[in-house]
Design a protein around this motif. Structure first.
Motif, PDB file in Angstrom:
ATOM      1  N   ASN A  63       0.550  -1.302  -0.178  1.00 26.26           N
ATOM      2  CA  ASN A  63      -0.070  -0.171  -0.168  1.00 26.26           C
ATOM      3  C   ASN A  63       0.591   1.016   0.459  1.00 26.26           C
ATOM      4  O   ASN A  63       1.963   1.255   0.217  1.00 26.26           O
ATOM      5  N   ILE A  64       0.593   2.375  -0.213  1.00 24.35           N
ATOM      6  CA  ILE A  64       0.758   3.415  -0.146  1.00 24.35           C
ATOM      7  C   ILE A  64      -0.382   3.858   0.935  1.00 24.35           C
ATOM      8  O   ILE A  64      -1.554   4.890   1.018  1.00 24.35           O
ATOM      9  N   THR A  65       0.144   5.439   1.677  1.00 23.80           N
ATOM     10  CA  THR A  65      -0.382   6.160   2.804  1.00 23.80           C
ATOM     11  C   THR A  65       0.099   7.660   2.571  1.00 23.80           C
ATOM     12  O   THR A  65       0.894   7.388   2.631  1.00 23.80           O
ATOM     13  N   ILE A  66      -1.046   8.183   2.788  1.00 19.91           N
ATOM     14  CA  ILE A  66      -0.417   9.770   2.242  1.00 19.91           C
ATOM     15  C   ILE A  66      -1.828  10.251   3.491  1.00 19.91           C
ATOM     16  O   ILE A  66      -2.794  10.171   3.728  1.00 19.91           O
ATOM     17  N   THR A  67      -0.847  11.287   4.393  1.00 21.91           N
ATOM     18  CA  THR A  67      -1.715  12.077   4.458  1.00 21.91           C
ATOM     19  C   THR A  67      -1.866  13.415   4.196  1.00 21.91           C
ATOM     20  O   THR A  67      -0.786  14.086   3.753  1.00 21.91           O
ATOM     21  N   LEU A  68      -3.367  14.205   4.393  1.00 25.60           N
ATOM     22  CA  LEU A  68      -3.935  15.431   3.225  1.00 25.60           C
ATOM     23  C   LEU A  68      -3.910  16.014   4.590  1.00 25.60           C
ATOM     24  O   LEU A  68      -4.884  15.675   5.169  1.00 25.60           O
ATOM     25  N   VAL A  69      -3.445  17.684   4.716  1.00 22.45           N
ATOM     26  CA  VAL A  69      -4.098  18.264   5.741  1.00 22.45           C
ATOM     27  C   VAL A  69      -4.478  20.017   3.868  1.00 22.45           C
ATOM     28  O   VAL A  69      -3.434  19.964   3.239  1.00 22.45           O
ATOM     29  N   SER A  70      -5.323  20.131   4.444  1.00 21.21           N
ATOM     30  CA  SER A  70      -6.277  21.164   2.921  1.00 21.21           C
ATOM     31  C   SER A  70      -6.470  19.661   1.745  1.00 21.21           C
ATOM     32  O   SER A  70      -6.355  21.572   0.933  1.00 21.21           O
ATOM     33  N   ASP A  71      -6.399  18.624   1.203  1.00 24.08           N
ATOM     34  CA  ASP A  71      -6.046  18.145   0.645  1.00 24.08           C
ATOM     35  C   ASP A  71      -5.335  18.432  -0.320  1.00 24.08           C
ATOM     36  O   ASP A  71      -4.444  17.896  -1.371  1.00 24.08           O
ATOM     37  N   LYS A  72      -3.599  18.647   0.712  1.00 20.74           N
ATOM     38  CA  LYS A  72      -2.160  18.766   0.577  1.00 20.74           C
ATOM     39  C   LYS A  72      -1.779  17.579   0.941  1.00 20.74           C
ATOM     40  O   LYS A  72      -2.195  17.311   2.241  1.00 20.74           O
ATOM     41  N   VAL A  73      -1.151  16.848   0.162  1.00 17.49           N
ATOM     42  CA  VAL A  73       0.405  16.150   0.692  1.00 17.49           C
ATOM     43  C   VAL A  73       1.097  16.577   1.891  1.00 17.49           C
ATOM     44  O   VAL A  73       1.504  17.426   1.583  1.00 17.49           O
ATOM     45  N   THR A  74       0.784  15.838   2.766  1.00 16.55           N
ATOM     46  CA  THR A  74       1.698  16.503   4.198  1.00 16.55           C
ATOM     47  C   THR A  74       3.214  15.642   4.595  1.00 16.55           C
ATOM     48  O   THR A  74       4.169  15.868   4.502  1.00 16.55           O
ATOM     49  N   LEU A  75       2.554  13.637   4.077  1.00 14.93           N
ATOM     50  CA  LEU A  75       3.170  13.158   4.721  1.00 14.93           C
ATOM     51  C   LEU A  75       2.506  11.678   3.540  1.00 14.93           C
ATOM     52  O   LEU A  75       1.581  11.934   3.738  1.00 14.93           O
ATOM     53  N   PHE A  76       3.772  10.647   3.771  1.00 13.80           N
ATOM     54  CA  PHE A  76       3.534   9.862   2.952  1.00 13.80           C
ATOM     55  C   PHE A  76       4.588   8.642   3.355  1.00 13.80           C
ATOM     56  O   PHE A  76       5.295   8.773   3.503  1.00 13.80           O
ATOM     57  N   SER A  77       4.184   7.458   2.705  1.00 19.22           N
ATOM     58  CA  SER A  77       4.757   6.122   3.095  1.00 19.22           C
ATOM     59  C   SER A  77       4.027   5.001   2.384  1.00 19.22           C
ATOM     60  O   SER A  77       3.044   5.109   2.293  1.00 19.22           O
ATOM     61  N   SER A  78       5.016   3.589   1.897  1.00 20.69           N
ATOM     62  CA  SER A  78       4.798   2.940   1.289  1.00 20.69           C
ATOM     63  C   SER A  78       5.087   1.619   2.415  1.00 20.69           C
ATOM     64  O   SER A  78       5.728   1.291   3.453  1.00 20.69           O
ATOM     65  N   LYS A  79       4.511   0.043   1.977  1.00 21.12           N
ATOM     66  CA  LYS A  79       4.907  -1.224   2.294  1.00 21.12           C
ATOM     67  C   LYS A  79       4.607  -2.309   1.216  1.00 21.12           C
ATOM     68  O   LYS A  79       3.569  -2.175   0.748  1.00 21.12           O
ATOM     69  N   GLY A  80       5.627  -2.882   1.637  1.00 22.35           N
ATOM     70  CA  GLY A  80       5.078  -3.620   0.593  1.00 22.35           C
ATOM     71  C   GLY A  80       5.178  -3.928  -1.230  1.00 22.35           C
ATOM     72  O   GLY A  80       5.366  -4.613  -2.409  1.00 22.35           O
ATOM     73  N   LEU A  81       6.214  -2.612  -1.251  1.00 24.74           N
ATOM     74  CA  LEU A  81       6.150  -2.221  -2.443  1.00 24.74           C
ATOM     75  C   LEU A  81       7.783  -2.903  -3.310  1.00 24.74           C
ATOM     76  O   LEU A  81       8.479  -2.845  -2.906  1.00 24.74           O
ATOM     77  N   LYS A  82       7.280  -3.217  -4.127  1.00 23.37           N
ATOM     78  CA  LYS A  82       9.265  -3.440  -5.278  1.00 23.37           C
ATOM     79  C   LYS A  82       9.125  -3.214  -6.674  1.00 23.37           C
ATOM     80  O   LYS A  82       8.521  -2.623  -7.336  1.00 23.37           O
TER      81      LYS A  82
END
Length: 82
Positions: A63-82
């Motif tokens: 997965n890709i997890t993204i935290t948005l503030v006012s619909d803008k990316v502030t943090l993002f991370s991934s798990k299991g991507l190859k």
């Protein structure tokens, strides 16, 4: 025969996931949610909090997890991507 075609279609779709390392590399802090969706499609789930929204593209293992503030990316991370 129909079952075989359905299985083939599902395997094809699974192989074409936009949740991958290449697309993850295109995500940048400050992007609009619409820009992210142009790259990896609509989120599979989003949870709105008081000051931010957490969205997940993909499943438990990949997965890709993204935290948005006012619909803008502030943090993002991934798990299991190859």
């Amino acid at each position: 025969m129909k079952k075989l075609l359905l299985v083939a279609a599902l395997l094809t779709l699974a192989g074409c996931s936009k949740v991958n390392k290449e697309n993850y590399g295109k995500i940048k802090v400050g992007m609009d949610k619409t820009e992210v969706e142009a790259i990896i499609g609509s989120a599979d789930s989003c949870e709105e909090k008081t000051l931010h929204t957490n969205c997940v593209w993909g499943g438990e293992e990949k997965n890709i997890t993204i935290t948005l503030v006012s619909d803008k990316v502030t943090l993002f991370s991934s798990k299991g991507l190859k």
